[in-house]
Design a protein around this motif. Structure first.
Motif, mmCIF file in Angstrom:
data_model
loop_
_atom_site.group_PDB
_atom_site.id
_atom_site.type_symbol
_atom_site.label_atom_id
_atom_site.label_comp_id
_atom_site.label_asym_id
_atom_site.label_seq_id
_atom_site.Cartn_x
_atom_site.Cartn_y
_atom_site.Cartn_z
ATOM 1 N N PRO A 75 50.139 -13.578 66.267
ATOM 2 C CA PRO A 75 51.478 -13.252 65.985
ATOM 3 C C PRO A 75 52.307 -12.957 67.566
ATOM 4 N N THR A 76 53.086 -13.779 67.851
ATOM 5 C CA THR A 76 54.006 -13.349 69.112
ATOM 6 C C THR A 76 53.919 -12.073 69.305
ATOM 7 N N PRO A 77 54.533 -11.278 68.339
ATOM 8 C CA PRO A 77 55.103 -9.785 68.808
ATOM 9 C C PRO A 77 53.990 -9.028 69.280
ATOM 10 N N ILE A 78 52.595 -9.542 68.789
ATOM 11 C CA ILE A 78 51.648 -8.362 69.091
ATOM 12 C C ILE A 78 50.645 -9.201 70.454
ATOM 13 N N GLN A 79 50.916 -10.302 70.786
ATOM 14 C CA GLN A 79 50.125 -10.967 71.814
ATOM 15 C C GLN A 79 49.800 -10.062 73.097
ATOM 16 N N THR A 80 51.132 -9.555 73.513
ATOM 17 C CA THR A 80 50.738 -8.886 74.820
ATOM 18 C C THR A 80 49.915 -7.514 74.657
ATOM 19 N N ALA A 81 50.316 -6.854 73.463
ATOM 20 C CA ALA A 81 49.582 -5.658 73.293
ATOM 21 C C ALA A 81 48.046 -5.801 72.931
ATOM 22 N N ILE A 82 47.665 -6.786 72.458
ATOM 23 C CA ILE A 82 46.233 -7.135 72.171
ATOM 24 C C ILE A 82 45.723 -7.522 73.580
ATOM 25 N N ARG A 83 46.321 -8.383 74.136
ATOM 26 C CA ARG A 83 45.906 -8.605 75.787
ATOM 27 C C ARG A 83 45.582 -7.261 76.465
ATOM 28 N N ASN A 84 46.535 -6.799 76.603
ATOM 29 C CA ASN A 84 46.515 -5.430 77.608
ATOM 30 C C ASN A 84 45.755 -4.417 76.812
ATOM 31 N N GLN A 85 45.971 -4.051 75.515
ATOM 32 C CA GLN A 85 45.277 -2.914 75.232
ATOM 33 C C GLN A 85 43.901 -3.356 74.605
ATOM 34 N N GLY A 86 43.901 -4.415 74.075
ATOM 35 C CA GLY A 86 42.552 -4.786 73.504
ATOM 36 C C GLY A 86 41.649 -5.146 74.700
ATOM 37 N N GLY A 87 42.112 -5.789 75.664
ATOM 38 C CA GLY A 87 41.687 -6.229 76.912
ATOM 39 C C GLY A 87 40.910 -4.922 77.296
ATOM 40 N N GLY A 88 41.883 -3.706 77.555
ATOM 41 C CA GLY A 88 41.439 -2.473 77.991
ATOM 42 C C GLY A 88 40.206 -1.829 77.296
ATOM 43 N N HIS A 89 40.422 -1.948 76.051
ATOM 44 C CA HIS A 89 38.999 -1.165 75.219
ATOM 45 C C HIS A 89 37.994 -2.076 75.515
ATOM 46 N N TYR A 90 38.170 -3.468 75.450
ATOM 47 C CA TYR A 90 36.925 -4.171 75.605
ATOM 48 C C TYR A 90 36.525 -3.971 76.922
ATOM 49 N N ASN A 91 37.079 -4.088 77.862
ATOM 50 C CA ASN A 91 36.562 -3.955 79.502
ATOM 51 C C ASN A 91 35.805 -2.633 79.546
ATOM 52 N N HIS A 92 36.618 -1.701 79.103
ATOM 53 C CA HIS A 92 35.948 -0.338 79.410
ATOM 54 C C HIS A 92 34.750 0.124 78.674
ATOM 55 N N SER A 93 34.739 -0.350 77.531
ATOM 56 C CA SER A 93 33.635 -0.166 76.859
ATOM 57 C C SER A 93 32.351 -1.114 77.216
ATOM 58 N N PHE A 94 32.648 -2.354 77.806
ATOM 59 C CA PHE A 94 31.311 -2.790 78.623
ATOM 60 C C PHE A 94 31.091 -2.188 79.963
ATOM 61 N N PHE A 95 32.071 -1.541 80.676
ATOM 62 C CA PHE A 95 31.887 -0.918 81.809
ATOM 63 C C PHE A 95 31.132 -0.027 81.895
ATOM 64 N N TRP A 96 31.284 1.074 80.759
ATOM 65 C CA TRP A 96 30.428 2.344 80.733
ATOM 66 C C TRP A 96 28.792 2.051 80.532
ATOM 67 N N LYS A 97 28.751 1.042 79.725
ATOM 68 C CA LYS A 97 27.434 0.673 79.508
ATOM 69 C C LYS A 97 26.597 -0.234 80.717
ATOM 70 N N ILE A 98 27.334 -0.594 81.666
ATOM 71 C CA ILE A 98 26.531 -1.035 82.676
ATOM 72 C C ILE A 98 26.438 -0.289 83.841
ATOM 73 N N MET A 99 26.471 1.039 83.741
ATOM 74 C CA MET A 99 26.211 2.039 84.721
ATOM 75 C C MET A 99 25.618 3.141 84.258
ATOM 76 N N LYS A 100 24.531 3.950 84.962
ATOM 77 C CA LYS A 100 23.796 4.696 84.628
ATOM 78 C C LYS A 100 23.421 5.813 85.763
ATOM 79 N N LYS A 101 23.049 7.003 85.517
ATOM 80 C CA LYS A 101 22.471 7.837 86.414
ATOM 81 C C LYS A 101 21.189 7.179 87.099
ATOM 82 N N ASN A 102 21.196 7.600 88.537
ATOM 83 C CA ASN A 102 19.908 6.860 89.275
ATOM 84 C C ASN A 102 19.950 5.462 89.062
ATOM 85 N N GLY A 103 20.936 4.646 89.108
ATOM 86 C CA GLY A 103 21.001 3.126 88.960
ATOM 87 C C GLY A 103 20.920 2.820 90.254
#
Ligand SMILES: [Fe+2]
Length: 208
Positions: free
Chosen positions: A67-95
């Motif tokens: 739906p048009t009213p939430i496209q931008t929010a899903i893009r920015n906030q959903g993208g933000g949630h997806y990207n950060h959830s991904f980012f934390w997992k591809i880092m580690k101590k002594n990597g």
């Protein structure tokens, strides 16, 4: 408001990535920035029950049919949630180090050497204008590609599967590195979790 999405715990302490990424940056990045994306994503979806059970990756891959009213929010906030959830997992101590296994081999085949790949990835990350991300992805033809995205756009919006993602928003490094993005990028290679990247690659290969 219904908690459709929640902030995932980090798989390590806030200080685990020091001295390369400082604890305060990690804590603020996780508890303020990422939490903010989660909260705003939940708010955006609160009036759309039919979208609440869909996998986030499906929403991001099909923004144009939302739906048009939430496209931008899903893009920015959903993208933000997806990207950060991904980012934390591809880092580690002594990597860090050099990738082995299938993904290490695929990087060599596509880019010639790990060093050549790293140089190209660094250039991509350094030249993102403003806020965004640098990625190593598998494209629709199964080839490895280095791409960048603006803001919280994600490669999954373009049919690509991320293997590696680097957040180059200032909020990811400014406390420790101020304007020295290249220094942050160089430091970040010391915390990359190649085992997690290999798992991402295995998963993508299995779903091609
Ligand atoms: Fe971020």
């Amino acid at each position: 408001m219904k908690e459709i999405y929640t902030l995932p715990s980090l798989p390590y302490d806030y200080g685990a990535l020091e001295p390369y990424i400082d604890a305060l940056t990690m804590e603020i990045h996780h508890t303020k920035h990422h939490q903010g994306y989660v909260d705003k994503l939940n708010k955006a979806l609160s009036e759309y029950p039919s979208l609440q059970d869909k996998p986030l990756v499906e929403l991001l891959a099909g923004l144009e049919v939302l739906p048009t009213p939430i496209q931008t929010a899903i893009r920015n906030q959903g993208g933000g949630h997806y990207n950060h959830s991904f980012f934390w997992k591809i880092m580690k101590k002594n990597g860090g180090g050099v990738p082995q296994g299938l993904v290490g081999n695929a990087i060599q085949v596509e880019f010639g050497s790990f060093e050549a790949f790293k140089e190209r990835f660094n250039t991509a990350a350094q030249t993102v204008f403003g806020s965004g991300w640098a990625w190593l992805c598998v494209n629709g033809q199964g080839r490895l590609k280095i791409v960048t995205t603006a803001n919280q756009d994600s490669p999954v919006m373009n049919g690509m599967a991320p293997l590696v993602g680097l957040d180059v928003w200032e909020h990811a490094y400014y406390l420790q590195y101020q304007n020295r993005r290249p220094t942050y990028i160089e430091a970040w290679w010391h915390v990359i979790n190649w085992q997690a990247v290999e798992e991402n690659f295995d998963y993508v290969q299995g779903s091609l």
